[in-house]
Design an enzyme around this catalytic site. Sequence first.
Site: not given
Length: 413
Positions: A15-16, A21, A130
């Site tokens: 997916l990306g 990772g 984050d």
Amino acid sequence: MARKIGSRYTANQILGRGSAGTVWLGEGPEGPVAIKLLREDLASDQELVGRFVQERTALLGLDHPHVVAVRDLVVDGNDLALVMDLVRGTDLRTRLDRERRLAPEAAVAIVADVADGLAAAHAAGVVHRDVKPENVLLDMQGPLGPGGSHPALLTDFGVAKLIDSPRRTRATKIIGTPDYLAPEIIEGLPPRAAVDIYALATVLYELLAGFTPFGGGHPGAVLRRHVTETVVPLPGIPDELWQLIVQCLAKAPASRLRASELGARLREQLPLLAGMPPLDVDSPDAESADGDEAYEETAEPSAPAARERRGAVPLVPGAATDSNRDTHTSMRVPGPDELAGGARGTARAPRAAGAPRPGSARHRASARRRRITLAAAAVALVAAVGVGTWLATSGDDAGATPPDTKNSAPASP
């Protein structure tokens, strides 16, 4: 190509990619899942693996409608992975890139959802560290909320803490994304729940304005603004909403609201925001490292390009640029000279649409044109005064005979 993740999961499609990772669309015993597979060099770090296992109970225990649930943590040979619920939708950054800014009602509804998710996490002793639009997912299959907003879910819990080991970051690194870092993190204090509130208030400001309150330019300048500058007001929103933003962007962590309070008070604002259009403010021009414009005057930079100029550095040296922006960044702490201040480190007020930013190339060109116009006007004025003086003098002497003119008759005695 499909690959096995542990004994229970199969990763089918990427997916990306991020610097920490790769996120895969996967399948597990209970159906589709999202699998965040950390890089092999991270998986080979035994200290990180130990921290990963220690966080298992806390991460698996987070259960809230506005948190992307972590179903499992897999440690198997060189594989280190988080198995998460699959959300059918997009991330908030993608929507912001498409729309530039959101209507206040939708922006506040989304941030209130995230605040509720943070409240549950903080109650469980988990700090996200984050919070940013890339880590907020919008469930396109969920019911529409105020302002036509889709339910918002916060993802990537635990990743910043896993990566932030003393050996990996030392005292010269900051884990986080520059635009959203709370001042206390920049000053080296341990991150508490209040850092998430600061970051979430920054996200709300960005959703309303189309730009973050302290972003732009060299990363050192961005960090300095967080510590020293005061947030510039946004015109056109209710004063009570603005005061909430200001309180949650306070430099002192103790002055900020708790997540549960922020969520409740934001929802109180929703009736006042119904039908209000997006704000009509123009973002500060992006700067290159030397302070000049990084694009042509007539071209508005794309949001991804503007973010790239803000200097995010991959967490892992040599890692590829993120394709889905779903990662953390590791930044060198700027030196005293970089934090010393100057024009590039000042907060910049929103401007009327089309107005140039003071100090930008457009502003300097406009100033040069004004100087040339004024100089030309001054020359014309001097010339006009000279001509007028000459005409006046000529008029006074028109009937007189010059004494040295030939054939002049002497005056009668």
